[in-house]
Write an enzyme that holds these catalytic residues in place. Sequence first.
Site, PDB file in Angstrom:
ATOM      1  N   HIS A 267       0.871  -1.188   0.000  1.00  0.00           N
ATOM      2  CA  HIS A 267       0.000   0.000   0.000  1.00  0.00           C
ATOM      3  C   HIS A 267       0.905   1.235   0.000  1.00  0.00           C
ATOM      4  CE1 HIS A 267      -3.376   2.488   0.582  1.00  0.00           C
ATOM      5  NE2 HIS A 267      -3.748   2.176   1.807  1.00  0.00           N
ATOM      6  N   HIS A 306      -2.315  -2.102  -9.888  1.00  0.00           N
ATOM      7  CA  HIS A 306      -3.255  -1.504  -8.938  1.00  0.00           C
ATOM      8  C   HIS A 306      -4.505  -2.359  -8.893  1.00  0.00           C
ATOM      9  CE1 HIS A 306      -5.702   1.475  -6.888  1.00  0.00           C
ATOM     10  NE2 HIS A 306      -4.571   2.046  -6.546  1.00  0.00           N
ATOM     11  N   ASP A 362       2.903   5.567  -6.992  1.00  0.00           N
ATOM     12  CA  ASP A 362       4.148   5.451  -6.252  1.00  0.00           C
ATOM     13  C   ASP A 362       5.378   5.338  -7.127  1.00  0.00           C
ATOM     14  OD1 ASP A 362       3.172   5.549  -3.630  1.00  0.00           O
ATOM     15  OD2 ASP A 362       2.360   3.538  -3.864  1.00  0.00           O
TER      16      ASP A 362
HETATM   17  N1  ACO Z   1       4.869  -6.989 -10.712  1.00  0.00           N
HETATM   18  C1  ACO Z   1       4.765  -8.205 -11.321  1.00  0.00           C
HETATM   19  N2  ACO Z   1       3.608  -8.875 -11.405  1.00  0.00           N
HETATM   20  C2  ACO Z   1       2.513  -8.325 -10.856  1.00  0.00           C
HETATM   21  C3  ACO Z   1       2.557  -7.064 -10.215  1.00  0.00           C
HETATM   22  C4  ACO Z   1       3.795  -6.398 -10.165  1.00  0.00           C
HETATM   23  N3  ACO Z   1       3.893  -5.196  -9.579  1.00  0.00           N
HETATM   24  N4  ACO Z   1       1.323  -6.763  -9.763  1.00  0.00           N
HETATM   25  C5  ACO Z   1       0.543  -7.780 -10.101  1.00  0.00           C
HETATM   26  N5  ACO Z   1       1.255  -8.725 -10.774  1.00  0.00           N
HETATM   27  C6  ACO Z   1       0.739  -9.966 -11.357  1.00  0.00           C
HETATM   28  C7  ACO Z   1       0.462 -11.032 -10.316  1.00  0.00           C
HETATM   29  O1  ACO Z   1       1.580 -11.847 -10.093  1.00  0.00           O
HETATM   30  C8  ACO Z   1      -0.696 -11.759 -10.935  1.00  0.00           C
HETATM   31  O2  ACO Z   1      -0.195 -12.568 -11.954  1.00  0.00           O
HETATM   32  P1  ACO Z   1      -0.870 -14.021 -12.244  1.00  0.00           P
HETATM   33  O3  ACO Z   1      -2.286 -13.687 -12.677  1.00  0.00           O
HETATM   34  O4  ACO Z   1      -0.030 -14.640 -13.289  1.00  0.00           O
HETATM   35  O5  ACO Z   1      -0.850 -14.765 -10.911  1.00  0.00           O
HETATM   36  C9  ACO Z   1      -1.511 -10.662 -11.612  1.00  0.00           C
HETATM   37  O6  ACO Z   1      -0.530  -9.635 -11.940  1.00  0.00           O
HETATM   38  C10 ACO Z   1      -2.601 -10.072 -10.747  1.00  0.00           C
HETATM   39  O7  ACO Z   1      -2.002  -9.633  -9.531  1.00  0.00           O
HETATM   40  P2  ACO Z   1      -2.741  -9.557  -8.141  1.00  0.00           P
HETATM   41  O8  ACO Z   1      -1.730  -9.599  -7.046  1.00  0.00           O
HETATM   42  O9  ACO Z   1      -3.851 -10.572  -8.111  1.00  0.00           O
HETATM   43  O10 ACO Z   1      -3.413  -8.118  -8.228  1.00  0.00           O
HETATM   44  P3  ACO Z   1      -3.992  -7.305  -7.014  1.00  0.00           P
HETATM   45  O11 ACO Z   1      -5.058  -6.451  -7.577  1.00  0.00           O
HETATM   46  O12 ACO Z   1      -4.343  -8.212  -5.887  1.00  0.00           O
HETATM   47  O13 ACO Z   1      -2.728  -6.459  -6.524  1.00  0.00           O
HETATM   48  C11 ACO Z   1      -1.218  -4.694  -6.138  1.00  0.00           C
HETATM   49  C12 ACO Z   1      -2.601  -5.103  -6.700  1.00  0.00           C
HETATM   50  C13 ACO Z   1      -1.104  -5.177  -4.657  1.00  0.00           C
HETATM   51  C14 ACO Z   1      -1.092  -3.191  -6.163  1.00  0.00           C
HETATM   52  C15 ACO Z   1      -0.127  -5.386  -6.990  1.00  0.00           C
HETATM   53  O14 ACO Z   1      -0.227  -4.954  -8.341  1.00  0.00           O
HETATM   54  C16 ACO Z   1       1.289  -5.116  -6.459  1.00  0.00           C
HETATM   55  O15 ACO Z   1       1.761  -5.835  -5.577  1.00  0.00           O
HETATM   56  N6  ACO Z   1       1.985  -4.050  -6.993  1.00  0.00           N
HETATM   57  C17 ACO Z   1       3.292  -3.698  -6.504  1.00  0.00           C
HETATM   58  C18 ACO Z   1       3.154  -2.918  -5.217  1.00  0.00           C
HETATM   59  C19 ACO Z   1       2.651  -1.503  -5.455  1.00  0.00           C
HETATM   60  O16 ACO Z   1       3.133  -0.779  -6.302  1.00  0.00           O
HETATM   61  N7  ACO Z   1       1.687  -1.104  -4.610  1.00  0.00           N
HETATM   62  C20 ACO Z   1       1.139   0.258  -4.651  1.00  0.00           C
HETATM   63  C21 ACO Z   1      -0.300   0.248  -5.010  1.00  0.00           C
HETATM   64  S1  ACO Z   1      -0.895   1.887  -5.136  1.00  0.00           S
HETATM   65  C22 ACO Z   1      -1.152   2.347  -3.554  1.00  0.00           C
HETATM   66  O17 ACO Z   1      -1.387   1.607  -2.647  1.00  0.00           O
HETATM   67  C23 ACO Z   1      -1.057   3.767  -3.282  1.00  0.00           C
END
Ligand code: ACO
Length: 433
Positions: A267, A306, A362
């Site tokens: 987050h 996201h 971010d």
């Molecule tokens: N890098 C690589 N792969 C990713 C990323 C990433 N940053 N984000 C998602 N994926 C992939 C997952 O591995 C998954 O792949 P799969 O379908 O083959 O298993 C798919 O994309 C879906 O990902 P989820 O984790 O199910 O997506 P979710 O909506 O739950 O997660 C999140 C969203 C937590 C923001 C995620 O994209 C992430 O961890 N990003 C990196 C951290 C980040 O930048 N957070 C800031 C968010 S903005 C904020 O809070 C202000």
Amino acid sequence: MADTLTIIDNRTGKQYELAITDGTIRALDLRQIKADAEDFGLMAYDPAYMNTASCRSAITLIDGDKGILRYRGYPIEQLAEHSTFQEVAYLLLKGELPSEGEYKAWVNEITHHTYVHEYVNRAMDGFLYDAHMMGKLVTFLAALSTFYPKSKAVRDARTRDEHIVKIIAKMPTLAAWCFRHSTGRPYIYPDNSLSYCGNFLNMLFRMGEPKYDPDPVLERALDVLFILHADHEQNCSASAARAVGSSESDPYCSLAAAAAALYGPLHGGANEAVLRMLKQIGSVKNIPSFIEGCKDGSQRLMGFGHRVYKNYDPRAKIIKELAHQVFAVTGKNPYLDIALELEKIALDDEYFIKRKLYPNVDFYSGLIYQAMGFPVEMFPVLFAIPRAAGWLAQWQEMLVDPEQRIARPRQVYIGADVRDYVAIDKRGAGSAS
Ligand code: ACO
């Protein structure tokens, strides 16, 4: 066409008609669907609230597919261009933009509540010199509740207003003092002649000079970053503020819970994680192998993806532009080239395209903060200052919503069936996992 949903329960053959309002059915309407008279009734199972609306809200609208973010109907792009953080805080909390008189009174009130109890200054010394700044902020947010026991009267609108102003006013002071403690510098008291962000910069960076003169570009950049971070509807931290506040906990403790949620790397801790990631990559030539690691699941490309935005994050666009204005004053952040190349490669890569992973707020904010002289531990703290306005707006909306009750999700129990207690000497070697 009727706005209803017809459900046939194949266990019983019975048919049910559920009302559809604003694209939702009421989860409690499912309860009437029972397999037999003993049955508790049907529930919705939704881990991580992927498809559950927990409230009706009039504060912030996000359309993740179209890349839209609006506060009280105003597009984020217009607010970032024309407004100030304090005006946006007023808008989020009161629902409308203030008149000139209302704005002046609001700013005046906030300006005159920026001091914190001297005990904060002394209590800060209880922390190790290298304690994470966010850990300190969470602690002091909760600690303020002990200074203001009357804030517990959360059902009283005037009490709420009073403490909303105090929190918005004191967040920069708490944040700046967490920073000064970590850097071993003496605390700087608020300067009421400066703007919200000008004073924050003063409390952060003033050293020997009798009067701090903030750089207008950096002061405005911080204000824009604060506008962009002020609210984001039912995210993890806002939901924490609502959940904790729903037990009628005071606003300081509710916000401490929200700040604790924001601390996590998925987050608000993500901008810190982005900088660590850029440092780890170290050079443009290492990007391809890093990207491969993201694709095979061994790491994440921080600052990408996201839960809601599946097109682009409108805040990321504004921040990218802002970064260039800041670098014109501070000098270019050495990690900028790595970030730009990383973004370019990821946006062209099938893995990221297929999963709709785009830069989020971010991805660039950390580069700006670092160029402005903030250590990475301060990044989530910088996020928490403006987000306090959003948390308070969400907390207040929850309290005045007659449909809300103490937050209390249900569970699907998957544990052991009833069994008899076994004396310790009769349990053998033990088998609990
Ligand atoms: N890098 C690589 N792969 C990713 C990323 C990433 N940053 N984000 C998602 N994926 C992939 C997952 O591995 C998954 O792949 P799969 O379908 O083959 O298993 C798919 O994309 C879906 O990902 P989820 O984790 O199910 O997506 P979710 O909506 O739950 O997660 C999140 C969203 C937590 C923001 C995620 O994209 C992430 O961890 N990003 C990196 C951290 C980040 O930048 N957070 C800031 C968010 S903005 C904020 O809070 C202000």
